[in-house]
Design an enzyme around this catalytic site. Structure first.
Site, PDB file in Angstrom:
ATOM      1  N   ARG A 106       9.983   1.265 -13.815  1.00 50.53           N
ATOM      2  CA  ARG A 106       9.399   2.131 -12.785  1.00 50.53           C
ATOM      3  C   ARG A 106       9.087   3.470 -13.446  1.00 50.53           C
ATOM      4  O   ARG A 106       9.982   4.118 -13.999  1.00 50.53           O
ATOM      5  CB  ARG A 106      10.373   2.327 -11.626  1.00 50.53           C
ATOM      6  CG  ARG A 106       9.996   3.510 -10.743  1.00 50.53           C
ATOM      7  CD  ARG A 106      10.840   3.615  -9.497  1.00 50.53           C
ATOM      8  NE  ARG A 106      10.549   2.521  -8.584  1.00 50.53           N
ATOM      9  CZ  ARG A 106      10.911   2.528  -7.294  1.00 50.53           C
ATOM     10  NH1 ARG A 106      11.568   3.563  -6.781  1.00 50.53           N
ATOM     11  NH2 ARG A 106      10.610   1.511  -6.514  1.00 50.53           N
ATOM     12  N   HIS A 133       2.586  -1.188  -6.694  1.00 43.55           N
ATOM     13  CA  HIS A 133       3.981  -1.574  -6.421  1.00 43.55           C
ATOM     14  C   HIS A 133       4.012  -3.085  -6.149  1.00 43.55           C
ATOM     15  O   HIS A 133       4.265  -3.537  -5.031  1.00 43.55           O
ATOM     16  CB  HIS A 133       4.514  -0.780  -5.225  1.00 43.55           C
ATOM     17  CG  HIS A 133       6.004  -0.752  -5.112  1.00 43.55           C
ATOM     18  ND1 HIS A 133       6.842  -1.399  -5.998  1.00 43.55           N
ATOM     19  CD2 HIS A 133       6.833  -0.150  -4.197  1.00 43.55           C
ATOM     20  CE1 HIS A 133       8.106  -1.197  -5.638  1.00 43.55           C
ATOM     21  NE2 HIS A 133       8.125  -0.449  -4.555  1.00 43.55           N
ATOM     22  N   GLN A 136       7.089  -4.899  -4.394  1.00 46.47           N
ATOM     23  CA  GLN A 136       7.168  -4.644  -2.953  1.00 46.47           C
ATOM     24  C   GLN A 136       6.192  -5.536  -2.201  1.00 46.47           C
ATOM     25  O   GLN A 136       6.530  -6.096  -1.144  1.00 46.47           O
ATOM     26  CB  GLN A 136       6.865  -3.168  -2.659  1.00 46.47           C
ATOM     27  CG  GLN A 136       6.940  -2.826  -1.192  1.00 46.47           C
ATOM     28  CD  GLN A 136       8.359  -2.863  -0.656  1.00 46.47           C
ATOM     29  OE1 GLN A 136       9.250  -2.239  -1.222  1.00 46.47           O
ATOM     30  NE2 GLN A 136       8.585  -3.602   0.422  1.00 46.47           N
ATOM     31  N   ASP A 230       3.352   4.042   5.016  1.00 46.30           N
ATOM     32  CA  ASP A 230       4.209   4.466   3.902  1.00 46.30           C
ATOM     33  C   ASP A 230       4.268   5.984   3.948  1.00 46.30           C
ATOM     34  O   ASP A 230       3.501   6.641   4.675  1.00 46.30           O
ATOM     35  CB  ASP A 230       3.619   3.955   2.570  1.00 46.30           C
ATOM     36  CG  ASP A 230       4.511   4.261   1.370  1.00 46.30           C
ATOM     37  OD1 ASP A 230       5.727   4.485   1.556  1.00 46.30           O
ATOM     38  OD2 ASP A 230       3.992   4.282   0.238  1.00 46.30           O
ATOM     39  N   CYS A 270       7.656   0.012   3.431  1.00 43.95           N
ATOM     40  CA  CYS A 270       8.444  -0.354   2.243  1.00 43.95           C
ATOM     41  C   CYS A 270       9.758   0.408   2.170  1.00 43.95           C
ATOM     42  O   CYS A 270      10.664  -0.005   1.457  1.00 43.95           O
ATOM     43  CB  CYS A 270       7.619  -0.138   0.980  1.00 43.95           C
ATOM     44  SG  CYS A 270       7.176   1.582   0.653  1.00 43.95           S
ATOM     45  N   ARG A 298      12.958  -8.086  -1.046  1.00 44.14           N
ATOM     46  CA  ARG A 298      12.790  -7.601  -2.424  1.00 44.14           C
ATOM     47  C   ARG A 298      13.645  -8.445  -3.366  1.00 44.14           C
ATOM     48  O   ARG A 298      13.210  -8.851  -4.438  1.00 44.14           O
ATOM     49  CB  ARG A 298      13.222  -6.124  -2.532  1.00 44.14           C
ATOM     50  CG  ARG A 298      12.368  -5.139  -1.750  1.00 44.14           C
ATOM     51  CD  ARG A 298      10.965  -5.073  -2.298  1.00 44.14           C
ATOM     52  NE  ARG A 298      10.964  -4.744  -3.720  1.00 44.14           N
ATOM     53  CZ  ARG A 298      11.047  -3.500  -4.219  1.00 44.14           C
ATOM     54  NH1 ARG A 298      11.080  -2.466  -3.413  1.00 44.14           N
ATOM     55  NH2 ARG A 298      11.028  -3.290  -5.523  1.00 44.14           N
TER      56      ARG A 298
HETATM   57  N1   CP Z   1      10.674   0.373  -1.453  1.00 45.89           N
HETATM   58  C1   CP Z   1      11.201   0.774  -2.617  1.00 45.89           C
HETATM   59  O1   CP Z   1      10.678   0.515  -3.707  1.00 45.89           O
HETATM   60  O2   CP Z   1      12.363   1.472  -2.504  1.00 45.89           O
HETATM   61  P1   CP Z   1      13.113   2.292  -3.635  1.00 45.89           P
HETATM   62  O3   CP Z   1      12.180   3.416  -4.049  1.00 45.89           O
HETATM   63  O4   CP Z   1      14.374   2.792  -3.009  1.00 45.89           O
HETATM   64  O5   CP Z   1      13.366   1.399  -4.808  1.00 45.89           O
HETATM   65  N1  NVA Z   2       4.467   5.366  -2.124  1.00 41.55           N
HETATM   66  C1  NVA Z   2       5.887   5.537  -2.312  1.00 41.55           C
HETATM   67  C2  NVA Z   2       6.582   4.216  -2.326  1.00 41.55           C
HETATM   68  C3  NVA Z   2       8.075   4.300  -2.454  1.00 41.55           C
HETATM   69  C4  NVA Z   2       8.736   2.954  -2.551  1.00 41.55           C
HETATM   70  C5  NVA Z   2       6.148   6.286  -3.603  1.00 41.55           C
HETATM   71  O1  NVA Z   2       5.471   5.999  -4.605  1.00 41.55           O
HETATM   72  O2  NVA Z   2       6.996   7.161  -3.626  1.00 41.55           O
END
Ligand code: CP
Ligand code: NVA
Length: 310
Positions: A106, A133, A136, A230, A270, A298
């Protein structure tokens, strides 16, 4: 279908519709098996590096537990570990691949995940970038199948920021034959290249999916089977939070907005959610909300992916 062994998951758009369905079927089967499993997982001698250059709760916990379920040893690395002390992406990957059988990462720039994948001899999984993502959206599609029975022909309305979730839902919807309508305020629409990529996938595979971007949340949600939102300020955009809250006025998912969707529409997010901003309590806590199924899925989606690529 060719085996998925050794494959990377960088955007979701690299999958064929057949491969996507195979992952979802594997996930559903493993979820059923896990509910009745009596034996503890057997160690395989394999390991995976889980690199988090941004915060995470769901992704970290679900990947660690997916690894444990498969007998894979997870090694979690934060910003003080991987790429620290000015170590290049190349050198970091060349070291890690001597230890681990997969790299889950990530980070901010999609280009960095793609560079990791170019250097790595082991499979690489994008656990969220500024642009995509995919893990997700695998979980989201699994959740939609569970609640709607199928994906093809459904209408998914995404209300809010044209961010990594919007981009990846457009790809997933295009592969699955769902119509995806994104409603964003001016200046916050998904970039055209992401829309073009999704439309290109729908055309290449003839899935019948339509992908469009509109201004009006009401128009997007009209007749929808699935309503998604989101955060308005993603990780890395914290300083823009107040300006974004002002810009997204009118884009909150409220009971009035949900009433325009089909009566049996589901609400998805998410998480983490910002109650009172992109969604209100009356929606996220309603019987239509499946946000905790998404979070659970997930684990099932990622375990399925790891089991297929390893
Ligand atoms: N939805 C999601 O990816 O959550 P986190 O950022 O907590 O991993
Ligand atoms: N769009 C959000 C998703 C978090 C899981 C971010 O990138 O922070």
């Amino acid at each position: 279908m060719q085996s998925l062994k050794g494959r990377d998951l960088l955007t979701l758009g690299e999958l064929t519709p057949e491969e996507l369905h195979a992952v979802l079927e594997r996930a559903a089967a493993q979820k059923r098996m896990r509910a009745t499993a009596k034996h503890p997982p057997q160690p395989t001698g394999r390991s995976a590096a889980l690199i988090f250059m941004k915060p995470s709760m769901r992704t970290r916990v679900s990947f660690e537990l997916a690894c444990v379920d498969l007998g894979i040893h997870p090694v979690v690395l934060g910003p003080g570990d991987a790429f620290s002390r000015n170590e290049t992406i190349h050198d970091t990957v060349k070291v890690l691949e001597r230890y681990v059988d997969a790299i889950v990462i990530r980070t901010f720039a999609q280009a960095d995940v793609e560079e990791v994948a170019r250097h790595a001899s082991v499979p690489v999984v994008n656990a969220l970038t500024d642009d995509y993502h995919p893990c997700q959206v695998l979980a989201d599609l699994l959740t939609i199948v569970e609640h709607k029975g199928a994906l093809s022909g459904l209408r998914l309305a995404y209300v809010g920021d044209g961010n990594n979730m919007a981009n990846t839902l457009m790809l997933g919807g295009a592969l699955a034959g769902m119509d995806v309508v994104v409603a964003s305020p001016e200046g916050f629409e998904p970039k055209q290249r992401f829309v073009d990529d999704a439309v290109g996938l729908a055309e290449r595979y003839g899935t019948g999916a339509a992908v469009s971007v509109v201004r009006s949340p009401e128009a997007a949600v009209e007749g929808a089977d699935v309503v998604v939102t989101d955060t308005w300020a993603s990780m890395g955009q914290e300083a823009e939070h107040d300006a974004r809250v002002a810009a997204f006025a009118g884009y909150t998912v409220t009971p009035e907005l949900m009433a325009r969707a089909k009566p049996d529409a589901i609400f998805m997010h998410c998480l983490p959610a910002h109650r009172g901003e992109e969604v209100v309590d009356e929606v996220i806590d309603s019987a239509q909300s499946v946000v905790f199924d998404e979070a659970e899925n997930r684990l099932h989606a990622q375990r399925a992916w790891l089991s297929l690529v390893l």
